[in-house]
Design a protein around this motif. Structure first.
Motif, PDB file in Angstrom:
ATOM      1  N   SER A 183       0.827  -1.203   0.000  1.00  0.00           N
ATOM      2  CA  SER A 183       0.000   0.000   0.000  1.00  0.00           C
ATOM      3  C   SER A 183       0.862   1.254   0.000  1.00  0.00           C
ATOM      4  O   SER A 183       0.455   2.300  -0.530  1.00  0.00           O
ATOM      5  N   LYS A 184       2.067   1.152   0.595  1.00  0.00           N
ATOM      6  CA  LYS A 184       2.980   2.283   0.627  1.00  0.00           C
ATOM      7  C   LYS A 184       4.058   2.201  -0.451  1.00  0.00           C
ATOM      8  O   LYS A 184       4.993   3.015  -0.464  1.00  0.00           O
ATOM      9  N   SER A 185       3.936   1.192  -1.323  1.00  0.00           N
ATOM     10  CA  SER A 185       4.893   0.990  -2.435  1.00  0.00           C
ATOM     11  C   SER A 185       6.319   0.785  -1.927  1.00  0.00           C
ATOM     12  O   SER A 185       7.288   1.265  -2.514  1.00  0.00           O
ATOM     13  N   TRP A 186       6.454   0.068  -0.810  1.00  0.00           N
ATOM     14  CA  TRP A 186       7.770  -0.272  -0.293  1.00  0.00           C
ATOM     15  C   TRP A 186       8.261  -1.566  -0.933  1.00  0.00           C
ATOM     16  O   TRP A 186       7.478  -2.440  -1.294  1.00  0.00           O
ATOM     17  N   CYS A 187       9.557  -1.689  -1.057  1.00  0.00           N
ATOM     18  CA  CYS A 187      10.158  -2.908  -1.585  1.00  0.00           C
ATOM     19  C   CYS A 187      10.221  -3.964  -0.493  1.00  0.00           C
ATOM     20  O   CYS A 187      10.551  -3.666   0.656  1.00  0.00           O
ATOM     21  N   LEU A 188       9.888  -5.192  -0.843  1.00  0.00           N
ATOM     22  CA  LEU A 188       9.959  -6.321   0.084  1.00  0.00           C
ATOM     23  C   LEU A 188      11.178  -7.158  -0.256  1.00  0.00           C
ATOM     24  O   LEU A 188      11.323  -7.636  -1.380  1.00  0.00           O
ATOM     25  N   HIS A 189      12.064  -7.328   0.715  1.00  0.00           N
ATOM     26  CA  HIS A 189      13.307  -8.040   0.473  1.00  0.00           C
ATOM     27  C   HIS A 189      13.373  -9.276   1.362  1.00  0.00           C
ATOM     28  O   HIS A 189      12.824  -9.287   2.477  1.00  0.00           O
ATOM     29  N   GLN A 190      14.054 -10.298   0.870  1.00  0.00           N
ATOM     30  CA  GLN A 190      14.146 -11.562   1.588  1.00  0.00           C
ATOM     31  C   GLN A 190      15.604 -11.905   1.861  1.00  0.00           C
ATOM     32  O   GLN A 190      16.464 -11.774   0.996  1.00  0.00           O
ATOM     33  N   LEU A 191      15.873 -12.348   3.088  1.00  0.00           N
ATOM     34  CA  LEU A 191      17.215 -12.743   3.499  1.00  0.00           C
ATOM     35  C   LEU A 191      17.154 -14.121   4.153  1.00  0.00           C
ATOM     36  O   LEU A 191      16.134 -14.502   4.733  1.00  0.00           O
ATOM     37  N   ASP A 192      18.236 -14.848   4.029  1.00  0.00           N
ATOM     38  CA  ASP A 192      18.332 -16.162   4.653  1.00  0.00           C
ATOM     39  C   ASP A 192      19.624 -16.209   5.459  1.00  0.00           C
ATOM     40  O   ASP A 192      20.700 -15.916   4.942  1.00  0.00           O
ATOM     41  N   VAL A 193      19.521 -16.562   6.738  1.00  0.00           N
ATOM     42  CA  VAL A 193      20.692 -16.644   7.610  1.00  0.00           C
ATOM     43  C   VAL A 193      21.308 -18.032   7.462  1.00  0.00           C
ATOM     44  O   VAL A 193      20.637 -19.049   7.669  1.00  0.00           O
ATOM     45  N   LYS A 194      22.568 -18.078   7.101  1.00  0.00           N
ATOM     46  CA  LYS A 194      23.260 -19.352   6.938  1.00  0.00           C
ATOM     47  C   LYS A 194      23.603 -19.940   8.304  1.00  0.00           C
ATOM     48  O   LYS A 194      24.206 -19.273   9.140  1.00  0.00           O
ATOM     49  N   ASN A 195      23.201 -21.203   8.511  1.00  0.00           N
ATOM     50  CA  ASN A 195      23.497 -21.899   9.771  1.00  0.00           C
ATOM     51  C   ASN A 195      23.138 -21.041  10.988  1.00  0.00           C
ATOM     52  O   ASN A 195      23.962 -20.773  11.860  1.00  0.00           O
ATOM     53  N   ALA A 196      21.875 -20.611  11.011  1.00  0.00           N
ATOM     54  CA  ALA A 196      21.432 -19.639  12.018  1.00  0.00           C
ATOM     55  C   ALA A 196      21.709 -20.098  13.445  1.00  0.00           C
ATOM     56  O   ALA A 196      22.165 -19.320  14.285  1.00  0.00           O
ATOM     57  N   PHE A 197      21.442 -21.380  13.744  1.00  0.00           N
ATOM     58  CA  PHE A 197      21.563 -21.849  15.131  1.00  0.00           C
ATOM     59  C   PHE A 197      23.004 -21.832  15.628  1.00  0.00           C
ATOM     60  O   PHE A 197      23.250 -21.858  16.833  1.00  0.00           O
ATOM     61  N   LEU A 198      23.965 -21.799  14.706  1.00  0.00           N
ATOM     62  CA  LEU A 198      25.367 -21.765  15.117  1.00  0.00           C
ATOM     63  C   LEU A 198      25.774 -20.390  15.632  1.00  0.00           C
ATOM     64  O   LEU A 198      26.854 -20.241  16.206  1.00  0.00           O
ATOM     65  N   HIS A 199      24.942 -19.381  15.421  1.00  0.00           N
ATOM     66  CA  HIS A 199      25.247 -18.033  15.888  1.00  0.00           C
ATOM     67  C   HIS A 199      24.870 -17.820  17.355  1.00  0.00           C
ATOM     68  O   HIS A 199      25.283 -16.842  17.966  1.00  0.00           O
ATOM     69  N   GLY A 200      24.071 -18.707  17.909  1.00  0.00           N
ATOM     70  CA  GLY A 200      23.588 -18.522  19.275  1.00  0.00           C
ATOM     71  C   GLY A 200      24.673 -18.752  20.317  1.00  0.00           C
ATOM     72  O   GLY A 200      25.574 -19.583  20.140  1.00  0.00           O
ATOM     73  N   ASN A 201      24.598 -18.024  21.406  1.00  0.00           N
ATOM     74  CA  ASN A 201      25.536 -18.177  22.516  1.00  0.00           C
ATOM     75  C   ASN A 201      24.945 -19.114  23.564  1.00  0.00           C
ATOM     76  O   ASN A 201      23.758 -19.037  23.883  1.00  0.00           O
ATOM     77  N   LEU A 202      25.789 -19.985  24.095  1.00  0.00           N
ATOM     78  CA  LEU A 202      25.346 -20.929  25.121  1.00  0.00           C
ATOM     79  C   LEU A 202      25.597 -20.362  26.514  1.00  0.00           C
ATOM     80  O   LEU A 202      26.701 -19.901  26.811  1.00  0.00           O
ATOM     81  N   ASP A 203      24.595 -20.406  27.361  1.00  0.00           N
ATOM     82  CA  ASP A 203      24.749 -20.004  28.760  1.00  0.00           C
ATOM     83  C   ASP A 203      25.079 -21.200  29.651  1.00  0.00           C
ATOM     84  O   ASP A 203      25.496 -21.027  30.792  1.00  0.00           O
ATOM     85  N   GLU A 204      24.870 -22.407  29.132  1.00  0.00           N
ATOM     86  CA  GLU A 204      25.121 -23.621  29.899  1.00  0.00           C
ATOM     87  C   GLU A 204      26.426 -24.276  29.426  1.00  0.00           C
ATOM     88  O   GLU A 204      26.908 -24.003  28.330  1.00  0.00           O
ATOM     89  N   THR A 205      26.937 -25.146  30.254  1.00  0.00           N
ATOM     90  CA  THR A 205      28.108 -25.941  29.878  1.00  0.00           C
ATOM     91  C   THR A 205      27.627 -27.209  29.186  1.00  0.00           C
ATOM     92  O   THR A 205      26.898 -28.018  29.772  1.00  0.00           O
ATOM     93  N   VAL A 206      28.026 -27.368  27.926  1.00  0.00           N
ATOM     94  CA  VAL A 206      27.555 -28.504  27.130  1.00  0.00           C
ATOM     95  C   VAL A 206      28.769 -29.212  26.526  1.00  0.00           C
ATOM     96  O   VAL A 206      29.623 -28.581  25.891  1.00  0.00           O
TER      97      VAL A 206
END
Length: 388
Positions: free
Chosen positions: A52-75
């Protein structure tokens, strides 16, 4: 695993190291594991505002997204097969980052993404925690996050490019260009707006049911007879029934015309009978004949929210509970709908209608709050009761 393109053709092979988190206990081996995903109504609302506002819609994909998370526990993790240290085969690995397969991995990734976009000036929506909003002066941008898939829209190309640059500097991302395929939904932009289609997904459901050559049905449900859970013979393969019913639920993302019919067959997933499978197959026959249908979104005013609701009275032959449904329009675009059996008995048709009104008012208030967070001011908010 095979990665496929939007048309179903082969794109590339995928492989990744996965940890075995099946034996992890929440509260012992990990903390919070819940990770929110963006609501379908939020996606349709943001898409309606963007076109409705004539904005462009863009798509992104995060590679291996879960590998970016920080662990608070010892695993700790066993050394992966084929990569064991020859001198210390009994050593284990101490994880510094989250890994696919861990129960806390989705939550860790979401928290990492949320923290970073907050530094960029985004705030997450209270109405939908997977929606992030940037508002500074005349600059406005929205981010929709569904695990590792991102939809980005902004009031200017310069703002969009700046956001993409900052995200790309922090996370390994793939720029997929203008929005075309998201969550298995094909998005086609034309001169009059957007067309959302799940044709490929619908074809897969028909093929899975073994009904590729079936005769199409003109309607998805038989309105003369009501389904009952107390009569008929048990269906011989309840797993197949549940699988197909669950698949049809996701198809309602762009197919409101089958929402009521799918809701009816999903009521009996715990103990499906042969008549229930016949009703489910009728829906599939209807889909076969309407495979090209989808949801159109047009440029229109986003200052008007109109909702419609209707309810039967005692329609369930087993419990005599009523079924109510509603649909909500933002301008000319349908953004939310539902068909659901009411939780309690209604002693009159008026009471059933009032319960239906309560449901649609609740949804309308939620959408109004969402629009306020999106910096969209409503001028009109109407609800109508449909009586037959």
């Amino acid at each position: 695993r095979h990665k496929k393109k939007s048309d179903g053709s082969f794109e590339r092979y995928k492989a990744r190291l996965v940890g075995n988190g099946a034996n992890q206990q929440t509260g012992v081996d990990c903390g919070a594991t819940f990770s929110p995903v963006v609501k379908p109504a939020t996606i349709r609302t943001v898409l309606s505002i963007a076109i409705s506002k004539s904005w462009c819609l863009h798509q992104l994909d995060v590679k291996n997204a879960f590998l970016h998370g920080n662990l608070d526990e010892t695993v700790y993790m066993h050394q992966p097969p084929g990569f064991r240290h020859p001198e210390h085969p009994d050593y284990v690995c101490l994880l510094k980052k989250s890994l696919y397969g861990l129960k806390q991995a989705p939550r860790a990734w979401y928290q990492r993404f949320t923290d970073y976009v907050a530094k960029m000036g985004f705030c997450h929506s209270i109405s939908d925690h997977s929606l992030f909003i940037y508002h500074h002066g005349n600059d406005l941008a929205y981010i929709l996050l569904y695990v590792d898939d991102i939809i980005l829209t902004a009031s200017s190309n310069a703002l969009r490019d700046s956001i993409m640059s900052k995200l790309g500097s922090e996370f390994a991302m793939k720029d997929l260009g203008p929005l075309s395929y998201f969550l298995g939904i094909s998005v086609t932009r034309h001169s009059r707006g957007l067309f959302l289609s799940q044709k490929k997904y619908a074809e897969e459901i028909v093929e899975r049911a073994g009904m590729s050559s079936c005769k199409p049905s003109s309607t998805p449900v038989d309105t003369k007879a009501k389904l009952s859970g107390s009569s008929g013979n048990p269906y011989h393969n309840p797993t197949e029934y549940r699988s197909l019913a669950g698949a049809l639920q996701y198809l309602t993302f762009t197919r409101p015309d089958i929402s009521y019919a799918v809701q009816q067959v999903c009521l009996f997933m715990h103990d499906p009978k042969t008549q229930h499978m016949s009703a489910l197959k009728r829906i599939i026959r209807y889909i076969q004949g309407t495979i090209n249908l989808g949801l159109h979104l047009y440029p229109s005013s986003v200052n008007k929210l109109i909702s419609y609701t209707d309810a039967d009275w005692g329609g369930c032959p087993d419990t005599r509970r009523s079924t109510s449904g509603y649909c909500v329009y933002l301008g000319d675009n349908l953004i939310s709908w539902s068909a659901k059996r009411q939780h309690t008995l209604s002693r009159s048709s008026a009471e059933a209608e009032y319960r239906g009104v309560a449901n649609v008012v609740s949804e309308s208030c939620w959408i109004r709050n969402l629009l306020l967070e999106l910096i969209v001011l409503l001028r009109k908010l109407h609800s109508y009761i449909v009586t037959m």
